[in-house]
Design a protein around this motif. Structure first.
Motif, PDB file in Angstrom:
ATOM      1  N   ARG A 234      -1.202   6.891  -8.177  1.00 39.14           N
ATOM      2  CA  ARG A 234      -1.343   8.295  -7.832  1.00 39.14           C
ATOM      3  C   ARG A 234      -2.685   8.479  -7.143  1.00 39.14           C
ATOM      4  N   LEU A 235      -2.728   9.310  -6.134  1.00 41.73           N
ATOM      5  CA  LEU A 235      -4.024   9.619  -5.527  1.00 41.73           C
ATOM      6  C   LEU A 235      -4.130  11.114  -5.291  1.00 41.73           C
TER       7      LEU A 235
ATOM      8  N   LYS B 160      -7.975   8.245  -8.113  1.00 38.48           N
ATOM      9  CA  LYS B 160      -6.809   7.379  -8.143  1.00 38.48           C
ATOM     10  C   LYS B 160      -6.394   7.230  -9.591  1.00 38.48           C
TER      11      LYS B 160
ATOM     12  N   GLY C 181      -0.826   1.154 -10.686  1.00 37.94           N
ATOM     13  CA  GLY C 181      -0.574   0.409  -9.454  1.00 37.94           C
ATOM     14  C   GLY C 181      -1.806   0.391  -8.572  1.00 37.94           C
ATOM     15  N   SER C 182      -1.625  -0.145  -7.377  1.00 33.48           N
ATOM     16  CA  SER C 182      -2.735  -0.216  -6.431  1.00 33.48           C
ATOM     17  C   SER C 182      -2.349   0.515  -5.153  1.00 33.48           C
ATOM     18  N   ILE C 183      -3.348   0.820  -4.333  1.00 39.09           N
ATOM     19  CA  ILE C 183      -3.056   1.344  -2.999  1.00 39.09           C
ATOM     20  C   ILE C 183      -3.853   0.538  -1.978  1.00 39.09           C
ATOM     21  N   THR C 184      -3.223   0.306  -0.855  1.00 40.05           N
ATOM     22  CA  THR C 184      -3.911  -0.471   0.181  1.00 40.05           C
ATOM     23  C   THR C 184      -4.866   0.448   0.938  1.00 40.05           C
ATOM     24  N   LEU C 185      -5.739  -0.169   1.731  1.00 40.40           N
ATOM     25  CA  LEU C 185      -6.677   0.633   2.518  1.00 40.40           C
ATOM     26  C   LEU C 185      -5.919   1.480   3.545  1.00 40.40           C
TER      27      LEU C 185
ATOM     28  N   LEU D 219      -4.513   4.405   1.726  1.00 43.13           N
ATOM     29  CA  LEU D 219      -5.608   5.342   1.483  1.00 43.13           C
ATOM     30  C   LEU D 219      -5.842   6.210   2.718  1.00 43.13           C
TER      31      LEU D 219
END
Lengths: 257, 246, 257, 246, 246, 257
Positions: F211-212, F227, F231-235, F238
């Motif tokens: 989540r962002l 954030k 999970g992760s988010i890529t650049l 973003l």
């Protein structure tokens, strides 16, 4: 192998060794473990010490803050001691507010410091009845392998001994050392079977029936005691503990003095 | 223990401010079986201390994770009532009462035959109605009688009393003023059949000689307290059974 | 025999007796139990009373302390009532902060005292807007055999009635009696089947459906009421309760007056 | 972030008050395997921050209702010791530490192979011994090393560092003064093998350009931190095993 | 109830400060089915009081030890939102709201056919958005409608309203000023089919005649409230079902 | 059907739709739900707003009270934000003090308000160093169907925007509007599979990995980010989120402006 059988085997092993006056780590019954002291390791504290007693590791920090004196002691500084058995230190320690073990630990350390007059609280007065220095000691167990009482006592004494009153930070005069009058040292023994052993490790504590902590001052006078555990001690055992507390306390005082 | 005082607590004749000699304890009154619902109970007065103790159990142990499959545990709760002290005490356990509850639980666990009741809890409640120095000893003294009143098998009935030091003298059973302005306090509890110590604390400043003397006074006095405990139980059993237990 | 069967048998027994207007302990439906009152039993309190109502036993103590008035009542003393159902009093009571039963008990007692104006709070003013006497009532159930509401009310009224303002202790003038204007008395009834019974014991409370507490003052006026329990009461039953509360309240007032 | 200040935090030569350039991080020291009882542990210093991390697990999950039948959960507790800050911090969790514990737990759960340990808990304890801006990044950096030290399989070892803005300049790794009197702070943690972000917060005031620059600085620095993490682990494994684990 | 006031709350024509006669209640607005997730819900305004009620259940009872093997329990939580009163109310239950939650739970348990759902819990949440004297009655009125909206079988739909005394007059449905400066308040709730009382409190000072009059006013008004409750439910059922319940 | 199978089916359904750029309720991935705002709905508050974002419903109220400033900001008013996830709002929410979800929610909303300088806290000074206006925002979730972050942000911004400083109530001058400088708006996206979707509903949140939340001010500058999720988010992701946050934030700002 179940943990109960394990502990049964461990108990037998320790008892057998003790029958010959020996201990798991090679010490005699009155030997303390190796003591390592690092003072003033925390710059954000006004005094601090991180100590190792064998594998038991404790950090104590002092914060000194201006505050209001208690009504019945208008010219005395205030001394407060807290201890936390954080879950970092042992798999059986849990998060949350201090439980009875942490509270007993803090209170026994506190009594030794307080009753010995180690900190000259009268010298902590800023304005009588209005403002005094309040001295907060916070103790954290970092690694628990028995005898937190003596480890916490030593860490606290070293932290206070190294502490500075931060006058400049609060515009209350210049910085000066916290006034210290003596070094109260506690010596803790536990009773395993009918043997009293000094500075017990975790395994020894687990199989012990009674615990006695005796705090002495520089003159070898008694300042605080606390019997713990679900066992008893005889009057002769008490006498032996007192003798040892004076003797071993003096040795520790020399190391940290 | 303030230790610093000009107060005269012992006069030139060795007399204390409440008229006692150094080796005298305050007036003690013990009564067993004073509450209806509890399995056992006792009321104790030592000087101006007034203490009630009640025992429930052996009964199921809560919380469960405290159960011991080999034996019963003794869980004591020591509580000062709000009006028992000169400043009102805020209700609920504080650090002092948690510590006292712990050491009294440990002292009692030594004498109760806990191995007879695996997994059970024996719950001891001590209520301080009025406090005047010595409540932990009064509480433990009352708790022991309450346990006996509850019919719980014990190795011994535990008496407790403090010795201490005030105005430079070793004194038995400090009163409030001696405790406040004195130099040391040593509460102690023993098993009278062997003189083994089951509770011991000390705070203040004592030489070895003073301490040894204090212990001697206290151990002797514990035997007196024990006699009064036994008396109270005898009186209790010679009374008709309480109505609720028919 | 299971506790459920036990309680079934007990219920039948009590109901059968009530059908003849009788109760387990020989009382009639409007009879209260024997009341024993011991006042000023606690010297550390500024007022106290330990009372027995049958086997129900309650102690109440009053502490009177100088403090700051509330902003909206600058010339009024402060009255606070707390109750604890300590585990000593009954096997079902648990340690810990007051639960809903203890809170309801304290609040119902408090309302009777407060709304009747029993304590003349205006006379508790020391310096208007700055300092007033704060009056803390703490109630402990010592043995619970039903009807804690009336037992706690009586203990509180007796403790307040016997209380002294400790002026000398705080350097605020001489000691004097707490100013009392009237004696609010609560009378509690429960409904078992279709019968309303006064001053219920534990067994009667357990099988009752509804509870009504009615507090009257010396003039027989109503000052506080609280219906409790998971049952209902009819308007006729309410009327009966009110009649009885006035009558029985006056009797109790005479006993403790 | 007060944002309003006349304080000079970066001089005309681009030098910061502690002598660093905009793109420099403070001195970093990482040590693995520093505590006896924990299954894994690490000590990290970043500038004046001093942080301990310990890992216990995989072990039984408490409280039970948090158990996940498919995988382990990571439970992090971040705690500031009372003397770690200039005013004494009252012991116990506050809202800030609860939030930090949550986002660190989430960041770590991404990299731990939790599916290997259904129903288990992996407990991570972060203790801040001394705080000087950047403790959450220091704590996460230490926690990652402690997890590796505990032998828990991970996709990556997570480094964390903050970038920010002070005195109008985008700066790496704000110190206490820059944090207090600066205009923005952006703590970030990545998986170095992919540069995926596992932790990101921001507060203050930044244009898109400033923010992009800050991220660039922080991601690059994360790789440096990662090298130091790996170094520390190599040193750890070249040491003899700790006595307790024989 | 301060009781001591020179404030004129009822004028020489028997008119109250908000223009009502002694026997008039404030404007009442009731709406059923106002929240998506709850199994049942209602919104009630009585004068300036604004109250939401939501019902979840019958569902599994937590904590377990409250389960009743014979029937469901009704657990009500009454909560004042922080901004609902003139001074900000600190979040979390206080003693007053715990008492009110208890007596509302008891009142509702009388009318819900709890025996249909052994071991279950029926959870009722009352949120006071705006308070202006009479929130417990407004809350119980709303809760009854929410229970009906949830389709939970009941003996009756419970209306509640207060009568009281101010400026020496017996008045229906006190407003804030009448409550603050009046002489008595009598909240009451009934089962309209039988006029049996399920909630009753009183505080202040009333003679028997005054009290009887107050009860008469309140019981009559309860029937009016009940009509509005039934109306709201009729409107609710004539609306299309909420989307979430398809 | 077990709830696990249900959620598996729901997940497949949502994922399949998203593969075509569609969502359960017909929205595109960057569409927000319908926003309904009712301001000043609570007269007892000094500012309030009840908002609906789709089926998610939140109420926020502001109370403004004179108080003491913090020592290090003697001329600044104080702003405090709390959030409660009350059990009314969702079957999984529980009674009790705010948990970590409620605390994170409140702190993220608070950061957006605080860091943007939305409220001119310097204008809240009454007497420097002595008295300032303290502004308490309390947020309650009333119905939870995803994206509480944005719903709470909007409710808070609307409540503050409509708020009045109650000078007259406290004898501190006349009433005047709370001084507002800008409207910080948060935009929250979650990652489902590899798709970022704006303003997620409950089902979408449940199956999302990360989540962002990005909060922008009137100039499109960034003021707060958070954030969340395991999970992760890529650049690149973003970057996309930042673009959308500026654009969608501006749209929402127009609606409530």
């Amino acid at each position: 192998m179940s943990s109960e059988i394990m502990s049964e085997i461990k108990r037998d092993h320790i008892m057998k060794l003790l029958a010959d006056g020996k201990r798991q780590d090679g010490r005699g019954v009155t030997d303390t473990r190796k003591l390592e002291v690092e003072v003033n390791c925390i710059e954000s504290a006004d005094g601090s010490a991180r100590i190792k007693l064998g594998k038991t590791e404790v950090i104590a920090g002092v914060k000194i803050i201006p505050g209001t004196p208690f009504g019945d002691t208008p010219t005395s500084g205030v001394l407060t001691t807290g201890a936390e058995l954080i879950p970092m230190a042992h798999p059986t320690f849990e998060s949350g507010p201090p439980g009875e073990d942490a509270i007993e630990l803090a209170r026994v350390v506190d009594r030794g410091i307080r009753e010995s007059g180690m900190v000259d609280v009268e010298a902590l007065c800023i304005t009588p009845g209005e403002e005094v220095w309040m001295c907060f000691v916070d103790i954290y167990a970092l690694n628990y392998d028995g005898n937190l009482f003596d480890a916490a006592n030593i860490a606290t004494v070293c932290a206070l001994k190294s502490a500075t009153i931060p006058g400049e930070q609060y515009g209350k005069g210049e910085n000066k050392p916290l006034p210290i009058t003596c070094l109260p040292i506690s010596v803790t023994e536990v009773k395993v079977g009918n043997t009293l052993i000094v500075d017990p490790d975790y395994d020894e504590e687990q199989i012990s029936s009674a615990r006695l902590t005796v705090t002495t001052d520089d003159n070898g006078n008694f300042r605080a005691m606390q019997k713990g555990g679900r066992g008893s001690i005889t009057l002769d055992e008490l006498s032996l503990c007192l003798d040892r507390a004076v003797e071993i306390g003096a040795e520790i005082r020399k190391i940290i003095g | 223990m303030s230790g610093h005082t000009d107060m005269v607590l012992v006069d030139e004749n060795g007399m204390r401010i409440d008229g006692r000699t150094a080796e005298e304890h305050r007036h003690i009154k013990i009564e067993a079986g004073v509450l209806e619902n509890a399995d056992g109970s006792a009321y104790v007065e030592i000087g101006k201390n007034k203490v009630l103790a009640a025992v429930y159990g052996p009964r199921e142990c809560h919380p469960r994770h405290l159960q011991n499959p080999q034996k019963a545990i003794v869980q004591c709760k020591y509580n000062m009532q709000a009006f028992s002290v000169s400043d009102r005490k805020r209700p609920g356990p504080d650090r002092r009462s948690i510590e006292i509850s712990k050491i009294i639980s440990e002292a009692l666990e030594k004498v109760v035959l806990t191995e007879l009741y695996p997994r059970a809890s024996i719950d001891v409640y001590i209520e301080i109605l009025q406090a005047n120095a010595g409540t932990r000893c009064a509480g433990l003294t009352a708790a022991s009688v309450a346990l006996a009143d509850a019919g719980i098998p014990m190795r011994d009935i535990v008496p407790a009393i403090a010795a201490g030091k005030a105005d430079g003298h070793v004194l038995l059973d400090l009163n409030k003023e001696e405790d406040n302005y004195g130099q040391a306090d040593v509460p102690i509890a023993i098993m009278p059949s062997t003189d083994e110590i089951v509770l011991l604390q000390m705070d203040g400043n004592m030489t070895r000689e003073e301490f040894d003397h204090a212990i001697e006074l206290a151990v002797n006095a514990c035997h007196e307290v024990h006699d009064l405990q036994v008396d109270a139980l005898k009186r209790r059993y010679s009374k008709p059974a309480k109505e609720g237990s028919e």
